[in-house]
Design a protein around this motif. Structure first.
Motif, PDB file in Angstrom:
ATOM      1  N   PRO A  30       0.821  -1.206   0.000  1.00  0.00           N
ATOM      2  CA  PRO A  30       0.000   0.000   0.000  1.00  0.00           C
ATOM      3  C   PRO A  30       0.859   1.262   0.000  1.00  0.00           C
ATOM      4  O   PRO A  30       1.862   1.348   0.716  1.00  0.00           O
ATOM      5  CB  PRO A  30      -0.823  -0.115   1.289  1.00  0.00           C
ATOM      6  CG  PRO A  30      -0.149  -1.143   2.116  1.00  0.00           C
ATOM      7  CD  PRO A  30       0.606  -2.042   1.186  1.00  0.00           C
ATOM      8  N   ALA A  31       0.449   2.223  -0.827  1.00  0.00           N
ATOM      9  CA  ALA A  31       1.167   3.487  -0.914  1.00  0.00           C
ATOM     10  C   ALA A  31       0.176   4.645  -0.766  1.00  0.00           C
ATOM     11  O   ALA A  31      -0.899   4.634  -1.370  1.00  0.00           O
ATOM     12  CB  ALA A  31       1.887   3.596  -2.257  1.00  0.00           C
ATOM     13  N   VAL A  32       0.555   5.599   0.065  1.00  0.00           N
ATOM     14  CA  VAL A  32      -0.255   6.804   0.256  1.00  0.00           C
ATOM     15  C   VAL A  32       0.512   7.979  -0.350  1.00  0.00           C
ATOM     16  O   VAL A  32       1.722   8.110  -0.166  1.00  0.00           O
ATOM     17  CB  VAL A  32      -0.529   7.050   1.759  1.00  0.00           C
ATOM     18  CG1 VAL A  32      -1.153   8.422   1.986  1.00  0.00           C
ATOM     19  CG2 VAL A  32      -1.446   5.959   2.324  1.00  0.00           C
TER      20      VAL A  32
ATOM     21  N   ALA B  53      -8.818  10.995  -8.781  1.00  0.00           N
ATOM     22  CA  ALA B  53      -8.725  10.200 -10.012  1.00  0.00           C
ATOM     23  C   ALA B  53      -7.319   9.641 -10.185  1.00  0.00           C
ATOM     24  O   ALA B  53      -7.140   8.477 -10.558  1.00  0.00           O
ATOM     25  CB  ALA B  53      -9.111  11.058 -11.216  1.00  0.00           C
ATOM     26  N   PHE B  54      -6.342  10.453  -9.893  1.00  0.00           N
ATOM     27  CA  PHE B  54      -4.950  10.025 -10.030  1.00  0.00           C
ATOM     28  C   PHE B  54      -4.654   8.815  -9.145  1.00  0.00           C
ATOM     29  O   PHE B  54      -4.016   7.849  -9.572  1.00  0.00           O
ATOM     30  CB  PHE B  54      -4.018  11.197  -9.670  1.00  0.00           C
ATOM     31  CG  PHE B  54      -2.563  10.871  -9.799  1.00  0.00           C
ATOM     32  CD1 PHE B  54      -1.915  10.955 -11.029  1.00  0.00           C
ATOM     33  CD2 PHE B  54      -1.829  10.473  -8.686  1.00  0.00           C
ATOM     34  CE1 PHE B  54      -0.566  10.642 -11.140  1.00  0.00           C
ATOM     35  CE2 PHE B  54      -0.484  10.162  -8.801  1.00  0.00           C
ATOM     36  CZ  PHE B  54       0.148  10.250 -10.033  1.00  0.00           C
ATOM     37  N   CYS B  55      -5.131   8.864  -7.920  1.00  0.00           N
ATOM     38  CA  CYS B  55      -4.896   7.756  -6.984  1.00  0.00           C
ATOM     39  C   CYS B  55      -5.608   6.491  -7.440  1.00  0.00           C
ATOM     40  O   CYS B  55      -5.052   5.395  -7.382  1.00  0.00           O
ATOM     41  CB  CYS B  55      -5.351   8.140  -5.578  1.00  0.00           C
ATOM     42  SG  CYS B  55      -4.205   9.274  -4.785  1.00  0.00           S
ATOM     43  N   ARG B  56      -6.835   6.658  -7.886  1.00  0.00           N
ATOM     44  CA  ARG B  56      -7.605   5.507  -8.353  1.00  0.00           C
ATOM     45  C   ARG B  56      -6.903   4.865  -9.553  1.00  0.00           C
ATOM     46  O   ARG B  56      -6.741   3.651  -9.612  1.00  0.00           O
ATOM     47  CB  ARG B  56      -9.005   5.984  -8.748  1.00  0.00           C
ATOM     48  CG  ARG B  56     -10.080   4.910  -8.733  1.00  0.00           C
ATOM     49  CD  ARG B  56     -11.462   5.513  -8.956  1.00  0.00           C
ATOM     50  NE  ARG B  56     -11.504   6.437 -10.073  1.00  0.00           N
ATOM     51  CZ  ARG B  56     -11.857   7.723  -9.965  1.00  0.00           C
ATOM     52  NH1 ARG B  56     -12.172   8.251  -8.806  1.00  0.00           N
ATOM     53  NH2 ARG B  56     -11.879   8.506 -11.036  1.00  0.00           N
TER      54      ARG B  56
ATOM     55  N   VAL C 164      -3.560   4.118  -2.277  1.00  0.00           N
ATOM     56  CA  VAL C 164      -4.724   3.847  -1.422  1.00  0.00           C
ATOM     57  C   VAL C 164      -5.375   5.138  -0.923  1.00  0.00           C
ATOM     58  O   VAL C 164      -6.497   5.117  -0.407  1.00  0.00           O
ATOM     59  CB  VAL C 164      -4.365   2.921  -0.230  1.00  0.00           C
ATOM     60  CG1 VAL C 164      -3.852   1.574  -0.727  1.00  0.00           C
ATOM     61  CG2 VAL C 164      -3.373   3.581   0.714  1.00  0.00           C
ATOM     62  N   GLY C 165      -4.694   6.252  -1.090  1.00  0.00           N
ATOM     63  CA  GLY C 165      -5.278   7.530  -0.701  1.00  0.00           C
ATOM     64  C   GLY C 165      -4.259   8.649  -0.826  1.00  0.00           C
ATOM     65  O   GLY C 165      -3.095   8.397  -1.143  1.00  0.00           O
ATOM     66  N   TRP C 166      -4.722   9.867  -0.627  1.00  0.00           N
ATOM     67  CA  TRP C 166      -3.798  11.001  -0.681  1.00  0.00           C
ATOM     68  C   TRP C 166      -4.167  12.010   0.403  1.00  0.00           C
ATOM     69  O   TRP C 166      -5.319  12.102   0.837  1.00  0.00           O
ATOM     70  CB  TRP C 166      -3.806  11.665  -2.058  1.00  0.00           C
ATOM     71  CG  TRP C 166      -5.089  12.335  -2.427  1.00  0.00           C
ATOM     72  CD1 TRP C 166      -6.177  11.747  -2.998  1.00  0.00           C
ATOM     73  CD2 TRP C 166      -5.429  13.721  -2.234  1.00  0.00           C
ATOM     74  NE1 TRP C 166      -7.168  12.671  -3.184  1.00  0.00           N
ATOM     75  CE2 TRP C 166      -6.743  13.901  -2.719  1.00  0.00           C
ATOM     76  CE3 TRP C 166      -4.741  14.812  -1.707  1.00  0.00           C
ATOM     77  CZ2 TRP C 166      -7.391  15.133  -2.687  1.00  0.00           C
ATOM     78  CZ3 TRP C 166      -5.388  16.045  -1.675  1.00  0.00           C
ATOM     79  CH2 TRP C 166      -6.697  16.189  -2.168  1.00  0.00           C
ATOM     80  N   PHE C 167      -3.170  12.769   0.830  1.00  0.00           N
ATOM     81  CA  PHE C 167      -3.374  13.791   1.853  1.00  0.00           C
ATOM     82  C   PHE C 167      -2.561  15.022   1.491  1.00  0.00           C
ATOM     83  O   PHE C 167      -1.449  14.905   0.991  1.00  0.00           O
ATOM     84  CB  PHE C 167      -2.906  13.282   3.228  1.00  0.00           C
ATOM     85  CG  PHE C 167      -3.783  12.195   3.778  1.00  0.00           C
ATOM     86  CD1 PHE C 167      -4.797  12.492   4.681  1.00  0.00           C
ATOM     87  CD2 PHE C 167      -3.611  10.879   3.370  1.00  0.00           C
ATOM     88  CE1 PHE C 167      -5.626  11.486   5.174  1.00  0.00           C
ATOM     89  CE2 PHE C 167      -4.438   9.871   3.854  1.00  0.00           C
ATOM     90  CZ  PHE C 167      -5.449  10.179   4.762  1.00  0.00           C
TER      91      PHE C 167
END
Ligand code: GDP
Ligand code: MG
Length: 178
Positions: free
Chosen positions: A122-124, A142-145, A150-153
């Protein structure tokens, strides 16, 4: 409650991304609660340990692997990636080139380490320096998908925003792979 009910987990987490995006700052903020404008780029690999009382029965030791001086090559050796179970991929919200490099780092990660069952670790994604620039939410969703994050912050090591949340998100995904 007996001591034997407690579990202690050690997770190796990589912090990757281009030079100057704030990798070291994020780690120092998260682990040592400090921020400085000047971190010397020590050559090699640095470690920091963050201990989390995750729940009543679980202590998690996050071993954070920082890289220093090798970012310019855009890739790391397999030894560095070995046995990692998660990654924080960082870019600088004020510099587009560091966002462009994110996929290169993600590819390097995925090509050099996988979990036991062959799935990607998994990469955030961290859009750092949020105190200086904002990101478009729909674009990053969209970029993460599309690219398997798995997500962005949006984080700021300077203002101490969202780093704990991002780490928490990563740990939850790491635990779901246990
Ligand atoms: P690294 O090369 O990825 O480890 O980046 P550093 O942690 O050394 O940070 C590079 C520069 O960006 C330093 O001058 C930091 O003080 C600065 N920096 C890091 N995080 C932030 C942030 O969230 N906001 C601002 N404004 N500056 C930051
Ligand atoms: Mg650094």
């Amino acid at each position: 409650q007996s001591v034997s009910n407690c579990r202690e987990l050690l997770f190796k987490v990589l912090v990757i991304g281009d030079l100057g995006v704030g990798k070291t700052s994020i780690i120092k903020r998260y682990v040592h609660h400090i921020f400085s404008q000047h971190y010397r780029a020590t050559i090699g690999v640095d470690f920091a340990l963050k201990v989390l009382q995750w729940d009543r029965d679980t202590v998690i030791r996050l071993q954070l692997w920082d890289i220093a001086g090798q970012e310019r090559y855009g890739n790391m050796t397999r030894v560095y990636y070995r046995e990692a179970v998660g990654a924080l991929v960082v870019f600088d919200s004020t510099r587009a080139s560091t966002f462009d490099a994110v996929l290169k780092w993600k590819d390097d990660l995925d090509s050099k380490v996988t979990l036991n069952h062959g799935r990607p670790v998994p990469a955030v994604l961290l859009a750092n320096k949020a105190d200086q620039a904002a990101c478009t939410q729909t674009r990053l969703d969209a970029f993460c998908r599309d690219n398997g994050f798995v997500g962005w912050f949006q984080t700021s090591a300077k203002e101490n925003s969202n780093i704990e949340e991002a780490a928490h998100c990563l740990v939850e995904h790491i635990l779901s792979n246990e």
